[in-house]
Design a protein around this motif. Structure first.
Motif, mmCIF file in Angstrom:
data_model
loop_
_atom_site.group_PDB
_atom_site.id
_atom_site.type_symbol
_atom_site.label_atom_id
_atom_site.label_comp_id
_atom_site.label_asym_id
_atom_site.label_seq_id
_atom_site.Cartn_x
_atom_site.Cartn_y
_atom_site.Cartn_z
ATOM 1 N N MET A 24 0.864 -1.188 0.000
ATOM 2 C CA MET A 24 0.000 0.000 0.000
ATOM 3 C C MET A 24 0.896 1.232 0.000
ATOM 4 O O MET A 24 2.078 1.138 0.333
ATOM 5 N N ALA B 60 -5.871 -8.812 6.248
ATOM 6 C CA ALA B 60 -5.746 -8.122 4.965
ATOM 7 C C ALA B 60 -5.642 -9.157 3.843
ATOM 8 O O ALA B 60 -4.939 -10.159 3.977
ATOM 9 N N GLY C 67 -4.287 -5.673 -1.528
ATOM 10 C CA GLY C 67 -4.070 -4.237 -1.603
ATOM 11 C C GLY C 67 -3.689 -3.807 -3.010
ATOM 12 O O GLY C 67 -4.502 -3.856 -3.926
ATOM 13 N N MET D 262 -7.547 -1.476 0.331
ATOM 14 C CA MET D 262 -7.237 -2.801 0.880
ATOM 15 C C MET D 262 -8.535 -3.557 1.087
ATOM 16 O O MET D 262 -9.489 -3.031 1.658
#
Ligand SMILES: [Zn+2]
Length: 270
Positions: free
Chosen positions: A122, A146, A149, A190
């Motif tokens: 990111m 996560a 991204g 994300m």
């Protein structure tokens, strides 16, 4: 270093058609606004959707019409003049400059369940904010994960080329993303999930304690749910409670409190 990672990623994708790839802006047929920014499309043409939608419900006539005139017309798309801006807006009408790469990609120090290295990146500011968001969630007992991204222009380009090669241009234009139109390419988005959801990207996230916490508190850390429920006619995408977009805490809070979509907030719709 990032270039090396990207080159490796692209090589792997081209080297084996068994490699499942993630798409943006998948068209499910004319007249429908059934888009998802996060569908996974497998090379044989089978769409793996994390939502409840059935791609087989498309109207064949509509598809034909669509293939004649793709919804995203490259000639009419506006190229954004400030791709590095934290408040850059990318959508079906607005694209990043060809070959754009964010200037400061890093990997946030959070739990990941990513399918490749590239997706762990990111923009630096967004990455640190994501770390704070995940930490705050954890302190409230919510373990976020996560998933996906950053996605490079090169990746999107390679994927699109692969579909043209395997299935023809008509198919590619219907089901594959045009590079430059994915918010993931900004490095400011994300996708998140949880272990309880099997790390899938699903609307069910909004029914979980984790998803509800993020929806209520994400803006305090600079993130909003970019594609809200019932707004696909404005955003071009179905509800995606998993897709977080970083705007910085001041702007994210202003957008959140306005109750508007990003397009409405910035006066991009009538
Ligand atoms: Zn996403």
């Amino acid at each position: 270093m990032i270039r090396k990672v990207l080159a490796t990623t692209i090589f792997m994708m081209l080297a084996t058609i068994l490699f499942a790839c993630q798409q943006d802006d998948v068209e499910l047929g004319s007249g429908q606004t059934a888009h998802s920014a996060d569908l996974e499309l497998q090379p044989k043409g089978h769409i793996v959707i994390h939502e409840q939608e059935d791609p087989n419900q498309t109207d064949p006539n509509g598809q034909e019409e669509d293939s004649q005139k793709p919804e995203t017309d490259e000639n009419e798309a506006i190229t954004v003049s400030d791709p590095d801006a934290i408040d850059v807006i990318v959508n079906k009408e607005r694209k990043l400059p060809d070959g754009y790469e964010p200037p400061d990609l890093i990997q946030p120090n959070v739990d990941f369940h990513a399918t490749n290295e590239e997706r762990k990146y990111m923009r630096e500011e967004a990455a640190h904010a994501l770390e704070e968001l995940f930490q705050a969630a954890s302190e409230e007992g919510h373990d976020l994960v996560a998933i996906s991204g950053y996605r490079s222009y090169g990746t999107q380009e390679a994927v699109f080329a692969m579909h043209v090669s395997n299935n023809g241009r008509e198919y590619a234009e219907q089901y594959s993303a045009v590079p430059g139109h994915s918010e993931h390419q900004t490095g400011l988005a994300m996708d998140i999930s949880t272990e309880s959801l099997g790390y899938s990207l699903t609307e069910d996230l909004s029914d979980t304690a984790e998803g509800q916490w993020v929806a209520e508190h994400g803006h305090e850390y600079g993130f909003i749910i970019r594609y809200p429920e019932g707004k696909s006619h404005i955003t071009g995408y179905n509800y995606e409670p998993w897709h977080l977009r970083y705007f910085g805490d001041n702007l994210a809070t202003a957008i959140y409190e306005s109750g508007l979509t990003v397009e409405e907030y910035f006066g991009m719709v009538e």
